[in-house]
Each structure stands twice: as structure tokens, then as C-alpha cells.
Enzyme design. Structure first.
Site, mmCIF file in Angstrom:
data_model
loop_
_atom_site.group_PDB
_atom_site.id
_atom_site.type_symbol
_atom_site.label_atom_id
_atom_site.label_comp_id
_atom_site.label_asym_id
_atom_site.label_seq_id
_atom_site.Cartn_x
_atom_site.Cartn_y
_atom_site.Cartn_z
ATOM 1 N N LYS A 147 0.825 -1.209 0.000
ATOM 2 C CA LYS A 147 0.000 0.000 0.000
ATOM 3 C C LYS A 147 0.866 1.269 0.000
ATOM 4 O O LYS A 147 0.446 2.312 -0.487
ATOM 5 C CB LYS A 147 -0.913 0.036 1.221
ATOM 6 C CG LYS A 147 -1.871 -1.131 1.380
ATOM 7 C CD LYS A 147 -3.098 -0.997 0.512
ATOM 8 C CE LYS A 147 -4.180 -2.017 0.828
ATOM 9 N NZ LYS A 147 -3.783 -3.417 0.673
HETATM 10 C C1 LIG Z 1 -4.209 -4.525 0.020
HETATM 11 C C2 LIG Z 1 -3.373 -5.756 -0.017
HETATM 12 C C3 LIG Z 1 -3.557 -6.762 -0.996
HETATM 13 C C4 LIG Z 1 -4.668 -6.713 -2.035
HETATM 14 O O1 LIG Z 1 -4.479 -5.731 -3.006
HETATM 15 P P1 LIG Z 1 -5.746 -5.225 -3.875
HETATM 16 O O2 LIG Z 1 -5.199 -4.104 -4.670
HETATM 17 O O3 LIG Z 1 -6.775 -4.796 -2.875
HETATM 18 O O4 LIG Z 1 -6.191 -6.375 -4.698
HETATM 19 C C5 LIG Z 1 -2.707 -7.848 -0.988
HETATM 20 N N1 LIG Z 1 -1.748 -7.974 -0.049
HETATM 21 C C6 LIG Z 1 -1.549 -7.051 0.902
HETATM 22 C C7 LIG Z 1 -0.484 -7.276 1.932
HETATM 23 C C8 LIG Z 1 -2.341 -5.894 0.954
HETATM 24 O O5 LIG Z 1 -2.130 -4.974 1.927
#
Ligand SMILES: *Cc1c(COP(=O)(O)O)cnc(C)c1O
Length: 462
Positions: free
Chosen positions: A112
């Protein structure tokens, strides 16, 4: 470049308004009127370039003159200076044709950060330009809050209030929020569940009197700038593995479908992408949609990969819009029906178009845990449970050519589960080791909208 809504009932806006607006006023999601493209030579030239240079090139295509080139370059440099690896998104090899792209070297150790760090710079830039101040209110079940606080702490034009459910997130996750010392950050430990936090959030955004007093903003994963920032590492990793001469596959651990959709954006921009494998845990709405054509919400199961415990993948609306050849009326109909009934059927032509690029694979809990151990034994790499879902998916599909697996979290973010699966307790990386010693700062608050809204109002006026 203009941005239009997937539901067709909102006016087209420029990049600035698409970023600051988040969701379009008709409830749809913003997409560019036409996809900008790179030539094969431009893509080939990305190989060996600093990550921030490629980021500025990709973002520049979408900002399209609304941000001066020098400002954009500076924002990219600043955003990724907070990463602890010089390559920003380095790769390690785990098989003859398989590579892991480590997206977790940002300040909160989850992918993120890649998008949020960029979004924070864009927000501060646009708001300062407009002489506006916004207050971000966010509710987190874990990773998003930490990434948002890390990104926005110290921002001049933005304050941020992060709510988390008391006692329901890990200590590491909490400390990424509560140890920020900047006074534009406030953390609220809410007496309630994550669902209570989300209900409070919704209440606050619908409160006209609060919104008149406070310029409120949300930074959820449907913001188009987050998608663009994520498209960048598809270009850097593919170019490193021989694109555009060689086409590349990607395996993406998915929840809200932002990350995997960013791969589709890179494809539309001219990157030769062979296949995108959408890996889910037992919350398999996306995996089922790509194999059966029915996109239907089920109950949410708690898993080892909590950031993917989602049964309504917001960004899927963008792919649907593309699949039905940008028919906004049809997209609006389908997603209004989905909101009501929790299910929609993808028209056959749209489904074939999606299946030409995407394959969905769902992975159970035992296999996720076994994959953490097997990967350690076979490669020496310790991976987190989200990454393990993607590595496991790799074994269920036939792919030829180089394949990049997106690694979305550092294993030290989930120390107990990783230790249980592998027998090894992952250590926090150097820069974050002091997390446990830094003083925390947060308020306990009742799980009621009234209390939170009063707090937000006072905080914003301070
Ligand atoms: C948010 C997140 C995901 C999923 O990503 P999306 O873009 O929502 O599909 C996968 N792994 C981690 C560790 C995340 O924080």
C-alpha cells in the site's frame, strides 16, 4: 486528458479533480477517456532506469500537463526516498522463470505504501495550489491506516484521523499508526469492530453539517492515482526481464483488485503482458468471476491473508466497464444490481475479453501455510501469507515466459503466522526495529458516530 465515470452520469474532469474526488459523484469510478501509450522503444528504455524516473514517466502520461514536469519528478523522488531499498521494488528469483517483486520496502512494510506515498504528495500539491485544507478520515482493519499515516504525516494541507477497532489489530499494525509524532495525525482506538468503524465513516461522510464545517477526504483504493502509481512496477519489472522483446506474466495476490487492475493498465499502455493471474484466498469472488462469469458476493472468511478478506472487489467495476466496451449505462445497471442483490452475470463477450488476459485461482489456508515452508526450503526466501497465496497459485497454472509474482507484505508484519508455518520468526527490518520503543499516541473513543464526528470537527478546526 479527461477522466470519465464508469457510470456515465458525472461530468468529465481533469486529473486534479479525479484525484481529489476519489469516487465520481454518480457512484462510478474514474477512468481516462482514452489510454495513453508508450512506444516499444520507450518501454525498452525503462530497463536500468531509476524507479522514480519510470514513475514520473508513467504518472506524466496521466497528469498530462496538470502537474509541471519538475514538480512531478520531485514528488516521485520524495515519495520513494522513504523506501529502504535503493531499487524501490527489487526482484529475487525463485525458479527458472519465476521472480518475486518485493513491493514491501516502504515505511509500513506493505505494498500500500507504493501508491499511498505518491498519493500524499499529489494531495498536498493540489490542495496547496487551491489554497484548501482537507481532513482525511479513514477506517482500517490493518494495513491501510499505517500506510496512510506514514504517507500523510507532516503534510501541510492535509490532516488525517485514522480509526482502528480497539484490540483487533496486531501490535505492529497499531504502532505504524500511533507512533507518528506529527500533529497533523490523530489516531482513534474505537470501542467496536472494524464494521463499526466503517459504519461511523459512512455516517460522517453523509453528515451535511459536518461536511460543511470540514473538507473531508477519503483515500480508499478506488482512487485512480493509486492505480497509476501501481502500474509503474509492472513496467520496471517487465523491462528488467526483457520486455518489450519478451512478454511477461504476472501473479497478483488480490482483494480489492487495485493491484491486478494496474497490470491491465500497463497492458493497455503498450506493455506486452501475456497473462495476469489473480490469486485469492478462500474469499474467492474474483477467482470465481473469471472462471464462471458470475460475480457474486459470499460471506467473508477470516484467513491468514487478512488484507485480502474481501468479497466485493471495488476496482472490478473498471474492468467490467472495459469488458462491455465502455458501455456506461450497462455498467451502471450491473453494479446497481450488484449493490442490491450481491451478484451480477458478466455478458459472454465481456467474459471472453477478460479471460484473454486474466486467470483466477483461489488458494486454501493449508496450501498457503505449506507454500511458506516450501518456498523457504526451496529458495531460502521467507514470504508472508499474502505472497504465499500468489506463489501457490503459480503452481496451478501453465505459464510460459518470465513470470513476476507480486510480494505485497514483509513477513515481519505477520510474525506469528509465518513462524507457525515455517518455524522461523521473521525479524523487522533495520529501519523499523525501533517501532517497539517509540512512544504511542492515541485516544480511546466510544464506538459511536457522534463521538468521532465531534472529535474530527475539533481536530480540523484546531
Ligand atoms: C491490500 C493488499 C492486498 C490486495 O491488493 P488489492 O489491490 O486490494 O487487490 C494484498 N496484499 C496485501 C499485503 C495488501 O495490503
Amino acid at each position: 486528458m479527461r477522466y470519465i465515470s464508469t457510470r456515465g452520469q458525472a461530468p468529465a474532469v481533469g486529473f486534479t479533480d479525479a484525484v481529489l474526488g476519489g469516487l465520481a459523484p454518480d457512484g462510478g469510478l474514474y477512468v481516462p477517456e482514452a489510454w495513453p501509450t508508450f512506444t516499444r522503444d520507450e518501454i525498452a528504455a525503462f530497463a536500468g532506469q531509476p524507479y522514480t524516473r519510470v514513475a514520473a514517466a508513467v504518472l506524466g502520461k496521466f497528469a498530462d500537463g496538470e502537474v509541471a514536469e519538475a514538480d512531478l519528478a520531485r514528488m516521485c523522488d520524495e515519495a520513494y526516498a522513504s523506501f529502504s531499498h535503493r531499487a524501490v521494488v527489487p526482484m529475487v528469483q525463485i525458479g527458472p522463470q519465476a521472480f518475486i517483486a518485493e513491493l514491501f520496502h516502504g515505511p509500513s512494510l506493505a505494498f500500500k505504501d507504493v501508491a499511498m506515498q505518491m498519493l500524499a504528495r499529489l494531495y498536498d500539491h493540489f490542495l496547496t495550489q487551491q489554497n484548501r485544507r482537507q481532513t482525511i478520515l479513514c477506517a482500517t482493519s490493518g494495513d491501510t491506516g499505517g500506510a496512510a499515516v506514514e504517507a500523510f504525516r507532516g503534510a501541510k494541507a492535509v490532516r488525517i484521523v485514522a480509526m482502528f477497532p480497539e484490540g483487533r489489530i496486531s501490535e505492529v499494525q497499531r504502532r505504524f499508526m500511533t507512533t507518528a509524532s506529527e500533529d497533523n495525525v490523530a489516531c482513534l482506538s474505537v470501542a467496536g469492530t472494524f464494521d463499526d468503524c466503517q459504519a461511523i465513516l459512512k455516517d460522517a461522510f453523509q453528515d451535511k453539517s459536518l461536511r460543511q464545517a470540514v473538507d473531508l477526504a477519503a483515500v480508499n483504493s478506488i482512487n485512480f492515482a493509486r492505480i497509476v502509481a501501481q502500474a509503474v512496477y509492472y513496467f520496471t519489472t517487465a523491462a528488467a526481464l526483457g520486455a518489450p522483446e519478451r512478454a511477461v506474466n504476472f501473479v497478483v495476490p488480490s482483494g480489492n483488485f487495485g493491484d491486478a487492475f494496474a497490470g491491465y493498465v500497463a497492458l493497455r499502455m503498450g506493455l506486452p503482458v501475456k497473462r495476469i493471474v489473480v490469486a485469492t484466498n478462500s474469499n474467492d469472488i474474483l477467482a470465481k468471476a473469471f472462471s464462471t462469469g458470475r460475480y457474486a458476493r459470499g460471506p467473508v472468511h477470516a484467513t491468514l491473508s487478512p488484507a485480502m478478506d474481501i468479497q466485493s472487489a471495488s476496482n472490478f467495476e473498471r474492468l467490467y466497464f472495459e469488458g462491455v466496451r465502455r458501455e456506461a449505462t450497462e455498467t451502471a445497471r450491473a453494479f446497481e444490481a450488484f449493490a442490491q442483490a450481491g451478484a451480477l452475470d458478466i455478458p459472454p463477450a465481456a467474459l471472453s475479453a477478460m479471460q484473454a488476459v486474466f486467470t483466477g485461482v483461489a488458494i486454501g489456508e493449508d496450501e498457503t501455510a505449506r507454500t511458506i515452508l516450501a518456498t523457504l526450503n526451496e529458495t531460502g526466501e521467507l514470504i508472508d501469507p499474502h505472497t504465499a497465496v500468489a506463489v501457490a497459485a503459480l503452481r496451478h497454472v501453465e505459464l510460459d515466459g518470465p513470470t513476476v509474482v507480486m510480494s505485497t507484505a514483509h513477513p515481519a508484519k505477520f510474525p506469528e503466522d509465518v513462524a507457525r508455518a515455517s518455524g522461523v520468526t521473521p525479524a523487522l527490518p533495520r529501519g523499523t526495529a525501533s517501532l517497539a520503543d517509540r512512544p504511542e499516541r492515541f485516544q480511546h473513543i466510544a464506538g459511536e458516530a457522534q463521538a468521532v464526528k465531534a472529535y474530527v470537527r475539533a481536530f480540523a478546526e484546531r
